[in-house]
Design a protein around this motif. Structure first.
Motif, PDB file in Angstrom:
ATOM      1  N   THR A 155       0.839  -1.195   0.000  1.00  0.00           N
ATOM      2  CA  THR A 155       0.000   0.000   0.000  1.00  0.00           C
ATOM      3  C   THR A 155       0.875   1.247   0.000  1.00  0.00           C
ATOM      4  OG1 THR A 155      -1.727  -1.135   1.263  1.00  0.00           O
ATOM      5  CG2 THR A 155      -1.801   1.266   1.228  1.00  0.00           C
ATOM      6  N   ASN A 214      -6.720   3.876  -6.371  1.00  0.00           N
ATOM      7  CA  ASN A 214      -5.757   2.914  -6.924  1.00  0.00           C
ATOM      8  C   ASN A 214      -4.706   3.586  -7.801  1.00  0.00           C
ATOM      9  OD1 ASN A 214      -7.285   3.595  -9.135  1.00  0.00           O
ATOM     10  ND2 ASN A 214      -7.989   1.517  -9.603  1.00  0.00           N
ATOM     11  N   LYS A 219      -1.387  -1.762  -4.891  1.00  0.00           N
ATOM     12  CA  LYS A 219      -2.713  -1.776  -5.502  1.00  0.00           C
ATOM     13  C   LYS A 219      -3.605  -0.672  -4.953  1.00  0.00           C
ATOM     14  CE  LYS A 219      -1.473  -5.431  -7.724  1.00  0.00           C
ATOM     15  NZ  LYS A 219      -1.081  -5.297  -9.155  1.00  0.00           N
ATOM     16  N   GLU A 220      -3.174  -0.044  -3.846  1.00  0.00           N
ATOM     17  CA  GLU A 220      -4.011   0.959  -3.190  1.00  0.00           C
ATOM     18  C   GLU A 220      -3.155   2.129  -2.716  1.00  0.00           C
ATOM     19  OE1 GLU A 220      -7.502   0.118  -0.279  1.00  0.00           O
ATOM     20  OE2 GLU A 220      -5.746   0.456   0.993  1.00  0.00           O
TER      21      GLU A 220
END
Length: 266
Positions: A141, A244, A252-253
């Motif tokens: 993240t 995203n 992915k985030e």
């Protein structure tokens, strides 16, 4: 209060693994000056708004922008046990932006040999090297946070947005706030309207109240929201979201957070 913002912001500021219900803030000695002068800014992570009772805020990523867009240097920087502090010599007329910009990449995975959960914190450049090649269930993240306040010398001047991350764009100037009057602002993400975003505004001195007295607002399709100030004093404005739009291949985030200290005059 939004636990997600506090936890994410504190991890960025202090590299702590896990915290709950802490506020991260900058508190200037003055937000409006009639002429050029010195001010002092406190910076802390606390259980109560604007009260030093937990940890100092790291100032490694402090940026002070003068009205003409130039950077000015903080002086007499000190990190104590409960707060950080620095002085600013504000000689140029106009509005200054004082901000701590935090960004990082966080990874967690299951160790193949032991089955235990592992974590790492790094930068877009080095996070991959911290994750074992045989790691399982890898989650990465990216985070970006802005903690800021504003000071005006003489007449307020226009604030230029950076176009990066989650940030406040002033419709009502942030150093021209008055008790009983409505102020309007815009939140943007990478220069675009941050629509349908929840915003919380909290009066300071929560230590001496039984209730938080939070003011809740929500941005519209243009990223706009309004606040009517019930009383004079210092306020803490916060918002957070995620998307995203990462700049790290493995992530992915992206988690985005924003907090500002604003002063409302009588």
């Amino acid at each position: 209060m939004k636990l997600a913002f506090r936890t994410a912001a504190l991890i960025l500021a202090l590299a702590a693994a896990s915290v709950h219900a802490h506020n991260v803030w900058l508190l200037p000695s003055s937000t409006v000056l009639s002429k050029g002068d010195w001010i002092t800014v406190d910076a802390a992570v606390s259980n109560d708004l604007f009260f030093f009772n937990h940890n100092p805020l790291a100032l490694d990523n402090l940026e002070v922008t003068a009205p003409d867009g130039s950077a000015i240097k903080a002086e007499n920087v000190h990190k104590g046990k409960l707060r950080s502090v620095f002085d600013l010599n504000l000689a140029q007329p106009g509005t200054y932006r004082v901000a701590v910009l935090n960004g990082g990449v966080f990874a967690r995975w299951k160790d193949k040999a032991t089955g235990q959960q592992k974590r790492a914190r790094g930068t877009p450049e080095n996070i991959a090297s911290q994750i074992p090649a045989d790691a399982q269930e890898v989650e990465v993240t990216q985070s970006a946070g802005r903690i800021e306040t504003f000071i005006t010398v003489g007449k307020p001047s226009k604030l230029q947005p950076s176009g990066k991350g989650l940030e406040l764009v002033a419709t009502t100037h942030p150093t021209d706030l008055v008790k009983g009057e409505k102020a309007s602002f815009i939140l943007q993400i990478d220069g675009q309207p941050a629509k349908d975003l929840e915003v919380t505004v909290t009066p300071g001195n929560t230590r001496y109240r039984d209730k938080m007295d939070e003011i809740s607002a929500k941005t519209d399709a243009k990223g706009q929201f309004s606040v009517t100030w019930p009383q004079a004093g210092m306020y803490w404005l916060e918002a957070n979201t995620k998307d995203n739009k990462t700049s790290v291949t493995q992530a992915k985030e992206r988690r985005l957070s924003y907090a500002a200290t604003l002063e409302v005059m009588p």
